[in-house]
Write a protein that holds these residues in place. Structure first.
Motif, PDB file in Angstrom:
ATOM      1  N   GLY A 111      59.990  34.415  37.848  1.00 47.44           N
ATOM      2  CA  GLY A 111      59.449  34.809  39.138  1.00 47.44           C
ATOM      3  C   GLY A 111      58.060  35.400  39.081  1.00 47.44           C
ATOM      4  O   GLY A 111      57.529  35.843  40.111  1.00 47.44           O
ATOM      5  N   ASN A 112      57.436  35.442  37.893  1.00 49.73           N
ATOM      6  CA  ASN A 112      56.071  35.938  37.784  1.00 49.73           C
ATOM      7  C   ASN A 112      55.101  34.951  38.415  1.00 49.73           C
ATOM      8  O   ASN A 112      55.299  33.732  38.336  1.00 49.73           O
ATOM      9  N   VAL A 113      54.041  35.467  39.020  1.00 53.56           N
ATOM     10  CA  VAL A 113      53.062  34.647  39.734  1.00 53.56           C
ATOM     11  C   VAL A 113      51.831  34.443  38.857  1.00 53.56           C
ATOM     12  O   VAL A 113      51.195  35.413  38.432  1.00 53.56           O
ATOM     13  N   TRP A 114      51.496  33.172  38.605  1.00 51.45           N
ATOM     14  CA  TRP A 114      50.324  32.797  37.821  1.00 51.45           C
ATOM     15  C   TRP A 114      49.245  32.319  38.787  1.00 51.45           C
ATOM     16  O   TRP A 114      49.401  31.280  39.440  1.00 51.45           O
ATOM     17  N   ASN A 115      48.168  33.083  38.876  1.00 52.52           N
ATOM     18  CA  ASN A 115      47.140  32.832  39.885  1.00 52.52           C
ATOM     19  C   ASN A 115      45.802  32.469  39.239  1.00 52.52           C
ATOM     20  O   ASN A 115      45.278  33.223  38.419  1.00 52.52           O
ATOM     21  N   ALA A 116      45.247  31.304  39.613  1.00 54.13           N
ATOM     22  CA  ALA A 116      43.917  30.911  39.163  1.00 54.13           C
ATOM     23  C   ALA A 116      42.878  31.735  39.912  1.00 54.13           C
ATOM     24  O   ALA A 116      42.955  31.889  41.135  1.00 54.13           O
ATOM     25  N   ARG A 117      41.902  32.273  39.186  1.00 51.45           N
ATOM     26  CA  ARG A 117      40.876  33.113  39.791  1.00 51.45           C
ATOM     27  C   ARG A 117      39.548  32.353  39.816  1.00 51.45           C
ATOM     28  O   ARG A 117      38.833  32.258  38.832  1.00 51.45           O
ATOM     29  N   TRP A 118      39.247  31.805  40.991  1.00 49.84           N
ATOM     30  CA  TRP A 118      38.024  31.021  41.208  1.00 49.84           C
ATOM     31  C   TRP A 118      36.797  31.897  40.947  1.00 49.84           C
ATOM     32  O   TRP A 118      36.652  32.971  41.505  1.00 49.84           O
ATOM     33  N   GLY A 119      35.929  31.415  40.063  1.00 52.69           N
ATOM     34  CA  GLY A 119      34.712  32.137  39.748  1.00 52.69           C
ATOM     35  C   GLY A 119      34.833  33.085  38.581  1.00 52.69           C
ATOM     36  O   GLY A 119      33.821  33.609  38.099  1.00 52.69           O
ATOM     37  N   ALA A 120      36.059  33.299  38.080  1.00 45.70           N
ATOM     38  CA  ALA A 120      36.270  34.273  37.004  1.00 45.70           C
ATOM     39  C   ALA A 120      36.705  33.635  35.690  1.00 45.70           C
ATOM     40  O   ALA A 120      36.784  34.319  34.671  1.00 45.70           O
ATOM     41  N   GLY A 121      37.021  32.332  35.694  1.00 42.56           N
ATOM     42  CA  GLY A 121      37.397  31.656  34.454  1.00 42.56           C
ATOM     43  C   GLY A 121      38.652  32.200  33.815  1.00 42.56           C
ATOM     44  O   GLY A 121      38.731  32.323  32.587  1.00 42.56           O
ATOM     45  N   ARG A 122      39.648  32.494  34.631  1.00 41.68           N
ATOM     46  CA  ARG A 122      40.884  33.027  34.057  1.00 41.68           C
ATOM     47  C   ARG A 122      42.081  32.823  34.990  1.00 41.68           C
ATOM     48  O   ARG A 122      41.929  32.496  36.167  1.00 41.68           O
ATOM     49  N   LEU A 123      43.261  33.027  34.424  1.00 43.88           N
ATOM     50  CA  LEU A 123      44.508  33.116  35.170  1.00 43.88           C
ATOM     51  C   LEU A 123      44.987  34.556  35.088  1.00 43.88           C
ATOM     52  O   LEU A 123      44.968  35.157  34.009  1.00 43.88           O
ATOM     53  N   GLU A 124      45.402  35.116  36.220  1.00 47.07           N
ATOM     54  CA  GLU A 124      46.008  36.440  36.226  1.00 47.07           C
ATOM     55  C   GLU A 124      47.489  36.279  36.539  1.00 47.07           C
ATOM     56  O   GLU A 124      47.871  35.471  37.402  1.00 47.07           O
TER      57      GLU A 124
END
Length: 305
Positions: A218-231
């Motif tokens: 249930g963890n959320v993997w979010n692409a961060r536009w402009g930051a070059g990472r997944l949080e």
């Protein structure tokens, strides 16, 4: 310890990854994986292309499209639905033939589809936005069994649509505003059962919230536009991990592979000038990231009542 510049807890991880041998995407979006066929699919929205890849082969097949499209849903082994600038179209898997099925803002010629995902109930949540990202021109819709409902309006760039594995929680964002929302859902229908609340506040992390997916926990993997990472965030909103992506504009992740233990991550060179592209040579490339966790299979879309 929390990094005051981006809100992240701990170091940014450089997970093992490789770049797929596929053309760079102007605006990569909508990755999904169908376990029955062992095929991953994703789009270049602006380039009007649909990509297809089996995890058993390094080859990527490119399908040219007559329109911009952003999301693919599997209906059965022979049938898909894609969300496009002209509405929802049924796609024949064998031939690629498209047949218009449901209008989506047919009276709004200056909007197109964007981020979306299928809920465990078989309902599609699909976002729309202005072609030039005009403020407040977008919405998020619910579609199942031929019925279409608008859930949320006045959205500029709908993103981060994903669901808890049991279907009781939904997530979504307006990238222009910067926060990710959480909302309770009816697991039988995928319709909201309450009012949205802030899950991740705007400005707490570098970059803008783009596409997202949940893992088996249930963890959320979010692409961060402009930051070059997944949080990565736990279901209660705590920050869990940061993973680097070697391209500045990651747009959406999806779990893929026979064991659903890899992440296919799309990126984009949208908005970059020549110098910026030279400084970001992987912009628009598509990555397979060894995430170290497992996801859940994307549900099939319920097309008929």
């Amino acid at each position: 310890m929390q990094d005051p510049q981006n809100g992240a807890t701990g170091a940014v991880e450089a997970a093992p990854l490789h770049i797929l041998d596929a053309p760079a995407c102007h605006l990569g979006e909508g990755p999904t994986y169908d376990p029955a066929s062992d095929k991953a699919w994703w789009f270049d929205i602006v380039g009007r292309r649909l990509f297809e890849k089996s995890s058993a082969s390094p080859d990527v097949r490119v399908h040219e499209l007559p329109m911009m499209a952003s999301q693919l849903c599997t209906v059965d082994d022979k049938t898909q639905v894609i969300a496009t600038e002209n509405g929802l179209h049924v796609r024949d898997v064998a031939t690629g033939r498209l047949t218009h099925h449901t209008a989506l803002e047919a009276d709004e010629t200056d909007t197109r589809s964007n981020d979306g995902r299928v809920h465990p109930s078989g309902a599609l949540w699909i976002g729309t936005m202005g072609r030039k990202a005009e403020a407040g021109r977008g919405s998020i819709y619910w579609f199942r069994g031929g019925e279409l409902r608008r859930l949320y309006a006045q959205i500029t760039i709908p993103n981060a649509i994903c669901f808890s594995p049991d279907g009781t929680v939904g997530y979504f964002a307006d990238t222009a505003r910067g926060d990710i929302h959480r909302v309770s859902l009816d697991p039988e229908t995928g319709l909201p059962a309450g009012e949205p609340s802030v899950f991740v506040p705007a400005g707490a992390f570098a970059g803008g919230p783009d596409g997202a997916v949940t893992d088996a926990e249930g963890n959320v993997w979010n692409a961060r536009w402009g930051a070059g990472r997944l949080e990565v965030f736990t279901p209660d909103g705590r920050h869990l991990r940061s993973l680097s992506v070697p391209a500045r504009q990651p747009s959406c992740p999806a779990f893929t592979g026979r064991h659903l233990d890899q992440l296919l991550v799309t990126t984009a060179y949208e908005g970059m000038d020549e110098a910026e592209r030279a400084g970001d040579p992987n912009a628009g490339r598509t990555f397979i990231v060894q995430a170290g966790v497992r996801g859940v299979a994307e549900p099939r879309l319920r097309l008929t009542p």
